[in-house]
Design a protein around this motif. Structure first.
Motif, PDB file in Angstrom:
ATOM      1  N   SER A 188      22.773  83.497 -13.250  1.00 49.84           N
ATOM      2  CA  SER A 188      23.351  82.398 -13.632  1.00 49.84           C
ATOM      3  C   SER A 188      23.439  82.286 -15.195  1.00 49.84           C
ATOM      4  CB  SER A 188      22.717  81.076 -13.147  1.00 49.84           C
ATOM      5  OG  SER A 188      21.249  80.943 -13.590  1.00 49.84           O
ATOM      6  N   MET A 189      24.656  81.625 -15.732  1.00 47.97           N
ATOM      7  CA  MET A 189      24.743  81.466 -17.081  1.00 47.97           C
ATOM      8  C   MET A 189      25.006  80.108 -17.831  1.00 47.97           C
ATOM      9  SD  MET A 189      26.670  85.196 -17.704  1.00 47.97           S
ATOM     10  CE  MET A 189      27.542  84.928 -16.222  1.00 47.97           C
ATOM     11  N   ARG A 190      24.496  79.793 -18.731  1.00 48.71           N
ATOM     12  CA  ARG A 190      24.579  78.263 -19.168  1.00 48.71           C
ATOM     13  C   ARG A 190      25.336  78.511 -20.851  1.00 48.71           C
ATOM     14  NH1 ARG A 190      23.232  73.143 -17.987  1.00 48.71           N
ATOM     15  NH2 ARG A 190      21.820  73.962 -16.203  1.00 48.71           N
ATOM     16  N   TRP A 191      26.216  77.509 -21.007  1.00 45.38           N
ATOM     17  CA  TRP A 191      26.495  77.265 -22.499  1.00 45.38           C
ATOM     18  C   TRP A 191      26.524  75.983 -22.473  1.00 45.38           C
ATOM     19  CZ3 TRP A 191      31.495  76.186 -24.977  1.00 45.38           C
ATOM     20  CH2 TRP A 191      31.196  76.323 -26.234  1.00 45.38           C
ATOM     21  N   HIS A 192      26.131  75.311 -23.399  1.00 43.96           N
ATOM     22  CA  HIS A 192      26.049  73.662 -23.515  1.00 43.96           C
ATOM     23  C   HIS A 192      25.856  73.274 -22.116  1.00 43.96           C
ATOM     24  CE1 HIS A 192      26.567  74.078 -27.692  1.00 43.96           C
ATOM     25  NE2 HIS A 192      27.358  74.771 -27.795  1.00 43.96           N
ATOM     26  N   ARG A 249      38.703  97.131 -14.534  1.00 46.11           N
ATOM     27  CA  ARG A 249      38.113  96.550 -13.524  1.00 46.11           C
ATOM     28  C   ARG A 249      36.761  96.938 -13.166  1.00 46.11           C
ATOM     29  NH1 ARG A 249      43.379  97.260 -10.729  1.00 46.11           N
ATOM     30  NH2 ARG A 249      42.202  99.125  -9.737  1.00 46.11           N
ATOM     31  N   THR A 250      36.594  98.266 -13.189  1.00 48.03           N
ATOM     32  CA  THR A 250      35.293  98.797 -12.882  1.00 48.03           C
ATOM     33  C   THR A 250      34.324  98.392 -13.930  1.00 48.03           C
ATOM     34  OG1 THR A 250      36.094 100.960 -11.978  1.00 48.03           O
ATOM     35  CG2 THR A 250      33.931 100.820 -12.805  1.00 48.03           C
ATOM     36  N   ALA A 251      34.373  98.374 -15.233  1.00 49.65           N
ATOM     37  CA  ALA A 251      33.929  97.809 -16.386  1.00 49.65           C
ATOM     38  C   ALA A 251      33.282  96.356 -16.128  1.00 49.65           C
ATOM     39  CB  ALA A 251      34.570  98.041 -17.840  1.00 49.65           C
ATOM     40  N   ALA A 252      34.515  95.695 -15.737  1.00 53.26           N
ATOM     41  CA  ALA A 252      34.110  94.111 -15.494  1.00 53.26           C
ATOM     42  C   ALA A 252      32.837  93.881 -14.416  1.00 53.26           C
ATOM     43  CB  ALA A 252      35.364  93.398 -15.166  1.00 53.26           C
ATOM     44  N   ALA A 253      33.071  94.765 -13.350  1.00 55.34           N
ATOM     45  CA  ALA A 253      32.018  94.802 -12.213  1.00 55.34           C
ATOM     46  C   ALA A 253      30.818  95.280 -12.795  1.00 55.34           C
ATOM     47  CB  ALA A 253      32.781  95.725 -10.858  1.00 55.34           C
ATOM     48  N   GLU A 254      30.747  96.308 -13.587  1.00 57.44           N
ATOM     49  CA  GLU A 254      29.501  96.744 -14.103  1.00 57.44           C
ATOM     50  C   GLU A 254      28.852  95.961 -14.914  1.00 57.44           C
ATOM     51  OE1 GLU A 254      30.467 101.543 -13.866  1.00 57.44           O
ATOM     52  OE2 GLU A 254      30.928 100.488 -15.780  1.00 57.44           O
ATOM     53  N   LEU A 255      29.705  95.178 -15.847  1.00 59.85           N
ATOM     54  CA  LEU A 255      29.183  94.294 -16.782  1.00 59.85           C
ATOM     55  C   LEU A 255      28.468  92.915 -15.861  1.00 59.85           C
ATOM     56  CD1 LEU A 255      28.382  93.328 -19.564  1.00 59.85           C
ATOM     57  CD2 LEU A 255      30.879  92.409 -19.586  1.00 59.85           C
ATOM     58  N   ALA A 256      29.193  92.626 -14.822  1.00 58.69           N
ATOM     59  CA  ALA A 256      28.962  91.258 -14.332  1.00 58.69           C
ATOM     60  C   ALA A 256      27.490  91.693 -13.481  1.00 58.69           C
ATOM     61  CB  ALA A 256      29.973  91.163 -13.161  1.00 58.69           C
ATOM     62  N   GLY A 257      27.239  93.174 -12.922  1.00 55.82           N
ATOM     63  CA  GLY A 257      25.908  93.242 -12.348  1.00 55.82           C
ATOM     64  C   GLY A 257      25.007  93.232 -13.434  1.00 55.82           C
ATOM     65  N   TYR A 258      25.203  93.444 -14.711  1.00 51.30           N
ATOM     66  CA  TYR A 258      24.101  93.430 -15.531  1.00 51.30           C
ATOM     67  C   TYR A 258      23.735  92.150 -16.062  1.00 51.30           C
ATOM     68  CZ  TYR A 258      21.733  94.471 -20.310  1.00 51.30           C
ATOM     69  OH  TYR A 258      20.877  94.431 -21.260  1.00 51.30           O
ATOM     70  N   ALA A 281      28.110  80.746 -12.140  1.00 53.93           N
ATOM     71  CA  ALA A 281      27.084  81.406 -11.092  1.00 53.93           C
ATOM     72  C   ALA A 281      27.571  82.695 -11.256  1.00 53.93           C
ATOM     73  CB  ALA A 281      27.240  80.673  -9.843  1.00 53.93           C
ATOM     74  N   ASN A 282      26.746  83.694 -11.206  1.00 56.48           N
ATOM     75  CA  ASN A 282      27.300  85.289 -10.866  1.00 56.48           C
ATOM     76  C   ASN A 282      26.207  85.901 -10.122  1.00 56.48           C
ATOM     77  OD1 ASN A 282      27.928  87.604 -11.616  1.00 56.48           O
ATOM     78  ND2 ASN A 282      26.447  87.993 -13.231  1.00 56.48           N
ATOM     79  N   PRO A 283      26.347  85.519  -8.802  1.00 55.62           N
ATOM     80  CA  PRO A 283      25.604  85.945  -7.598  1.00 55.62           C
ATOM     81  C   PRO A 283      25.322  87.611  -7.478  1.00 55.62           C
ATOM     82  CG  PRO A 283      27.412  84.644  -6.783  1.00 55.62           C
ATOM     83  CD  PRO A 283      27.614  84.988  -8.274  1.00 55.62           C
ATOM     84  N   GLY A 284      26.271  88.429  -8.210  1.00 56.10           N
ATOM     85  CA  GLY A 284      25.855  89.697  -8.079  1.00 56.10           C
ATOM     86  C   GLY A 284      25.237  90.328  -9.227  1.00 56.10           C
ATOM     87  N   GLY A 285      24.645  89.409 -10.001  1.00 51.69           N
ATOM     88  CA  GLY A 285      24.264  89.627 -11.478  1.00 51.69           C
ATOM     89  C   GLY A 285      22.862  90.030 -11.353  1.00 51.69           C
ATOM     90  N   GLY A 286      21.982  90.322 -12.781  1.00 51.46           N
ATOM     91  CA  GLY A 286      20.585  90.599 -12.352  1.00 51.46           C
ATOM     92  C   GLY A 286      20.306  91.872 -11.957  1.00 51.46           C
ATOM     93  N   ARG A 287      21.060  92.912 -11.761  1.00 47.96           N
ATOM     94  CA  ARG A 287      20.596  94.176 -11.298  1.00 47.96           C
ATOM     95  C   ARG A 287      19.797  94.849 -12.229  1.00 47.96           C
ATOM     96  NH1 ARG A 287      20.462  92.498  -7.457  1.00 47.96           N
ATOM     97  NH2 ARG A 287      20.208  94.413  -6.522  1.00 47.96           N
TER      98      ARG A 287
END
Length: 293
Positions: free
Chosen positions: A234-238, A221-230, A243-249
């Motif tokens: 927003s991410m697009r595939w085709h 769970r912690t690793a998933a949260a850390e990865l989401a922050g990295y 949306a990843n509001p907590g990203g881009g840290r």
């Protein structure tokens, strides 16, 4: 007394440079540091592969990329005169750290290095930034000289510099340090050495027992949260977009408040100005004392 010119040698993060990069102007995230400095500071970009295996252009492993960065930074130091400051971001911080680690043994002359600033250092030590309770995802870095002031800039939500102590992302960092499809034999050799010696950062925290399973659920769970922050906000595939509001840290240091109204890059610039002022005051000749009649 005129102010002394200070050369700022800047080393960018993964993907911000390339093997044949000869640009003189500081670019990438560290350009925001340069933009907040006064006129006495002259920026100089240190180009290097800035690669992480197949993740970035060039395909060199992190370790090979950083080693080239160290050589080019050393060359840049030798090619300048007068006082210098070193700034590094992410992988570039690792490059700066390795060069600083050569000061105490005399390999690098540290007398001209006014200060060093490290933004999102993958080897950030515990306690280097007050709000960061973890440390850099890449583990312990080289010993640093006490003679040179160093300032770390890091966010508690950025796992590159503040991964939790038993983060599973550390295992990924260990496994991919030599990752490269250009030099697969070296990667496999280093992987075998790592596995055989069990020299993972988390080696003492991992057991093949049922009691470990509960811990690993939390770690996942912690690793998933850390990865989401990295990851980006927003991410697009085709045709699909997430949306990843907590990203881009990891890239927030140039655009979000860090201390008060100042961004992390601005905070670092203000600190570098203070260090240059201190150096000038130390070098300024003492005023003659009035004679006592």
């Amino acid at each position: 007394m005129s102010q002394e010119q200070v050369t700022v040698l800047a080393v960018g993060g993964t993907g911000e440079s390339r093997p044949s990069d000869r640009r003189p102007r500081v670019t990438g995230l560290l350009a925001s540091v340069m933009g907040a400095l006064d006129d006495r500071f002259i920026g100089q970009w240190v180009g290097y592969p800035a690669s992480y295996g197949p993740v970035a252009l060039g395909g060199l492993s992190f370790r090979h990329s950083a080693a080239i960065g160290v050589r080019r930074l050393r060359r840049a130091i030798e090619g300048t005169t007068g006082p210098i400051t070193l700034i590094g971001y992410s992988q570039g911080a690792s490059v700066v750290r390795e060069v600083l680690g050569l000061v105490d043994d005399g390999t690098i002359d540290g007398s001209r290095i006014v200060a060093a600033g490290l933004v999102s250092d993958p080897q950030q030590p515990a306690g280097a930034v007050s709000e960061c309770t973890g440390r850099g995802v890449a583990g312990v870095g080289p010993a640093l000289p006490e003679s040179i002031p160093i300032r770390w800039i890091g966010l508690k939500s950025d796992m590159i510099c503040n991964a939790s102590d038993d983060s599973l992302i550390r295992d990924i960092a260990d496994l991919t340090r030599w990752m490269s499809f250009r030099t697969p034999k070296i990667w496999l050799r280093e992987l075998w050495t790592l596995l055989r010696s069990n020299s993972f950062q988390n080696a003492t925290r991992t057991r093949l027992r049922p009691s470990q399973w509960k811990k690993d659920v939390r770690r996942l769970r912690t690793a998933a949260a850390e990865l989401a922050g990295y990851l980006p906000q927003s991410m697009r595939w085709h045709r699909f977009e997430w949306a990843n509001p907590g990203g881009g840290r990891h890239i927030a240091y140039a655009r979000e408040p860090y201390e008060g109204e100042f961004t992390g890059c601005q905070v670092l610039a203000r600190w570098l100005i203070e260090q240059a002022d201190l150096r000038e005051n130390e070098l300024r000749p003492a005023l003659p004392q009035p004679r006592v009649a």
